[in-house]
Design a protein around this motif. Sequence first.
Motif, PDB file in Angstrom:
ATOM      1  N   ASP A 103      53.818  63.113  70.472  1.00 50.90           N
ATOM      2  CA  ASP A 103      52.408  62.772  70.788  1.00 50.90           C
ATOM      3  C   ASP A 103      51.669  63.313  69.764  1.00 50.90           C
ATOM      4  N   LEU A 104      51.301  62.855  68.706  1.00 51.80           N
ATOM      5  CA  LEU A 104      50.867  63.220  67.313  1.00 51.80           C
ATOM      6  C   LEU A 104      49.395  64.014  67.407  1.00 51.80           C
ATOM      7  N   GLY A 105      48.953  64.679  66.248  1.00 49.92           N
ATOM      8  CA  GLY A 105      47.763  65.116  66.134  1.00 49.92           C
ATOM      9  C   GLY A 105      47.382  66.495  66.765  1.00 49.92           C
ATOM     10  N   VAL A 106      46.150  66.646  66.887  1.00 51.60           N
ATOM     11  CA  VAL A 106      45.589  67.832  67.493  1.00 51.60           C
ATOM     12  C   VAL A 106      45.369  67.732  68.922  1.00 51.60           C
ATOM     13  N   SER A 107      45.534  68.676  69.896  1.00 42.34           N
ATOM     14  CA  SER A 107      45.418  68.471  71.306  1.00 42.34           C
ATOM     15  C   SER A 107      44.040  68.804  71.719  1.00 42.34           C
ATOM     16  N   SER A 108      43.665  68.343  73.023  1.00 44.01           N
ATOM     17  CA  SER A 108      42.175  68.547  73.386  1.00 44.01           C
ATOM     18  C   SER A 108      42.218  70.368  73.494  1.00 44.01           C
ATOM     19  N   PRO A 109      42.772  71.198  74.039  1.00 41.21           N
ATOM     20  CA  PRO A 109      42.669  72.495  73.926  1.00 41.21           C
ATOM     21  C   PRO A 109      42.492  73.164  72.644  1.00 41.21           C
ATOM     22  N   GLN A 110      43.015  72.533  71.751  1.00 40.00           N
ATOM     23  CA  GLN A 110      42.867  73.150  70.176  1.00 40.00           C
ATOM     24  C   GLN A 110      41.525  72.695  69.619  1.00 40.00           C
ATOM     25  N   LEU A 111      41.150  71.347  70.029  1.00 37.93           N
ATOM     26  CA  LEU A 111      40.015  71.016  69.746  1.00 37.93           C
ATOM     27  C   LEU A 111      38.789  71.672  70.316  1.00 37.93           C
ATOM     28  N   ASP A 112      39.115  71.817  71.679  1.00 39.16           N
ATOM     29  CA  ASP A 112      37.774  72.483  72.495  1.00 39.16           C
ATOM     30  C   ASP A 112      37.582  73.909  72.220  1.00 39.16           C
ATOM     31  N   GLN A 227      64.935  62.968  61.142  1.00 40.70           N
ATOM     32  CA  GLN A 227      65.762  63.821  61.968  1.00 40.70           C
ATOM     33  C   GLN A 227      66.045  63.229  63.277  1.00 40.70           C
ATOM     34  N   ALA A 228      64.996  62.682  63.853  1.00 39.67           N
ATOM     35  CA  ALA A 228      64.983  61.947  65.282  1.00 39.67           C
ATOM     36  C   ALA A 228      66.127  60.943  65.447  1.00 39.67           C
ATOM     37  N   LEU A 229      66.122  60.088  64.278  1.00 40.17           N
ATOM     38  CA  LEU A 229      67.126  59.083  64.163  1.00 40.17           C
ATOM     39  C   LEU A 229      68.663  59.697  64.231  1.00 40.17           C
ATOM     40  N   GLU A 230      68.560  60.769  63.603  1.00 44.31           N
ATOM     41  CA  GLU A 230      70.184  61.681  63.727  1.00 44.31           C
ATOM     42  C   GLU A 230      70.411  62.374  65.078  1.00 44.31           C
ATOM     43  N   VAL A 231      69.428  62.885  65.638  1.00 47.01           N
ATOM     44  CA  VAL A 231      69.722  63.707  66.787  1.00 47.01           C
ATOM     45  C   VAL A 231      69.965  62.513  68.168  1.00 47.01           C
ATOM     46  N   LEU A 232      69.363  61.219  67.938  1.00 51.85           N
ATOM     47  CA  LEU A 232      69.436  60.252  68.955  1.00 51.85           C
ATOM     48  C   LEU A 232      70.728  59.919  69.036  1.00 51.85           C
ATOM     49  N   ALA A 233      71.308  59.681  70.478  1.00 52.47           N
ATOM     50  CA  ALA A 233      72.591  59.186  70.806  1.00 52.47           C
ATOM     51  C   ALA A 233      72.463  57.451  70.807  1.00 52.47           C
ATOM     52  N   GLU A 234      73.283  56.621  70.513  1.00 49.80           N
ATOM     53  CA  GLU A 234      73.288  55.257  70.570  1.00 49.80           C
ATOM     54  C   GLU A 234      72.746  54.920  71.885  1.00 49.80           C
ATOM     55  N   GLY A 235      71.589  53.984  71.772  1.00 54.25           N
ATOM     56  CA  GLY A 235      70.927  53.613  72.951  1.00 54.25           C
ATOM     57  C   GLY A 235      69.661  54.455  73.313  1.00 54.25           C
ATOM     58  N   GLY A 236      69.496  55.615  72.562  1.00 53.71           N
ATOM     59  CA  GLY A 236      68.401  56.732  72.800  1.00 53.71           C
ATOM     60  C   GLY A 236      67.122  55.900  72.443  1.00 53.71           C
ATOM     61  N   ARG A 237      66.030  56.545  73.000  1.00 53.10           N
ATOM     62  CA  ARG A 237      64.690  56.002  72.468  1.00 53.10           C
ATOM     63  C   ARG A 237      64.022  56.965  71.832  1.00 53.10           C
ATOM     64  N   LEU A 238      63.089  56.498  70.848  1.00 54.68           N
ATOM     65  CA  LEU A 238      62.108  56.990  69.909  1.00 54.68           C
ATOM     66  C   LEU A 238      60.733  56.276  70.579  1.00 54.68           C
ATOM     67  N   VAL A 239      59.916  57.452  70.937  1.00 54.40           N
ATOM     68  CA  VAL A 239      58.500  56.872  71.442  1.00 54.40           C
ATOM     69  C   VAL A 239      57.579  57.960  70.684  1.00 54.40           C
ATOM     70  N   VAL A 240      56.665  57.388  69.963  1.00 48.01           N
ATOM     71  CA  VAL A 240      55.519  58.021  69.228  1.00 48.01           C
ATOM     72  C   VAL A 240      54.273  57.402  69.489  1.00 48.01           C
ATOM     73  N   ILE A 241      53.356  58.408  69.724  1.00 46.96           N
ATOM     74  CA  ILE A 241      51.779  58.050  69.854  1.00 46.96           C
ATOM     75  C   ILE A 241      51.145  58.674  68.891  1.00 46.96           C
ATOM     76  N   SER A 242      50.249  57.836  67.958  1.00 43.90           N
ATOM     77  CA  SER A 242      49.625  58.041  67.004  1.00 43.90           C
ATOM     78  C   SER A 242      48.226  57.942  67.297  1.00 43.90           C
ATOM     79  N   PHE A 243      47.245  58.923  66.305  1.00 45.86           N
ATOM     80  CA  PHE A 243      45.777  58.849  66.747  1.00 45.86           C
ATOM     81  C   PHE A 243      45.042  58.417  65.663  1.00 45.86           C
ATOM     82  N   HIS A 244      45.708  58.235  64.478  1.00 45.21           N
ATOM     83  CA  HIS A 244      44.893  57.488  63.182  1.00 45.21           C
ATOM     84  C   HIS A 244      46.089  56.726  62.412  1.00 45.21           C
ATOM     85  N   SER A 245      45.278  56.119  61.604  1.00 48.10           N
ATOM     86  CA  SER A 245      45.788  54.919  60.916  1.00 48.10           C
ATOM     87  C   SER A 245      46.937  55.586  59.740  1.00 48.10           C
ATOM     88  N   LEU A 246      46.614  56.785  59.539  1.00 52.37           N
ATOM     89  CA  LEU A 246      47.838  57.378  58.494  1.00 52.37           C
ATOM     90  C   LEU A 246      49.096  57.601  58.986  1.00 52.37           C
TER      91      LEU A 246
END
Length: 312
Positions: A103-112, A227-246
């Motif tokens: 869950d990428l980017g800066v968190s609300s507690p850091q921003l606030d 690294q995530a690709l290497e640590v995952l088992a076959e069938g494992g899921r990668l889920v990524v939440i981004s907050f800007h286009s970069l």
Amino acid sequence: MAQEFKHITVLLDEAVDLLVQDPDGFYVDGTFGRGGHTALILDRLSDSGRVMGIDKDPQAIAHSQQRFGDEPRFSICHGSFAEMEQFVTDAGMMGKVDGVLLDLGVSSPQLDDPERGFSFTQDGPLDMRMNPGIGESAAEWLARAEEKEIADVLYTYGEERFSRRMAKAIVAEREEAPIVTTARLAKIIAEANPAWEKGKHPATRAFQGIRIHINRELEDLERCLDQALEVLAEGGRLVVISFHSLEDRIVKRFIRKYVKGDEHLPPGIPVTQDMLNQRLKSVGKAVKAGKKEVSDNPRARSAVMRAATKIA
């Protein structure tokens, strides 16, 4: 511990629905934050399932001990998700991880919290480090960086079209006095911005660019995905939440690269599917927050979630 600030986890149910396929599995929450995703993952797991959290922020680590200190299925690692492979290896789970969530980017507690130096609307020390104990603060970097370097950071990471004007103003102002507070930097940038966007603070893009640079966010993301690709088992899921286009561009290209497989095979040679070295399968389309979530939490409006399954 510093004052706690409210944090609303973005795309909570959607992310965990995609992530958790095996209730007995081992999952990595690479951006623990305040533990919103981790809590729901644990709710979905059996007594045999486990979650490893990772976070740079000492306050997040302290919060994890308060919230999950007695939970035997949970462990926390203090560091960057770019160190994921080492953390997973130390846990004896290399190649056995059932899901990685970012869950990428800066968190609300850091921003606030103005003391963290991320906010351009509240005055505080100009820090911006996710781990204040490591590396160079924004104030220290702005005090030494050349005008061209500052302009490049604002343009590349902040996508700020007036980066040169802003960098020139920063260098001129620091000759008068060191720039050590967020309010002073925001004022300098605002005055150098000739075209304020409606509904957006004129320092938004510049602060984003400096923050990304100080924390090496994009470099760490690229390292983490590999690294995530290497640590995952076959069938494992990668889920990524981004907050800007970069961020989203990096994630999209990474998934597309390993879904497509090898591109440099000799021309004219018959190629079978298993020869392409495809390592990921995309899961559905990009997911964005719904109207209700955006209404409840305006910071969710820019969130984009992508998911993939490791197939080899």
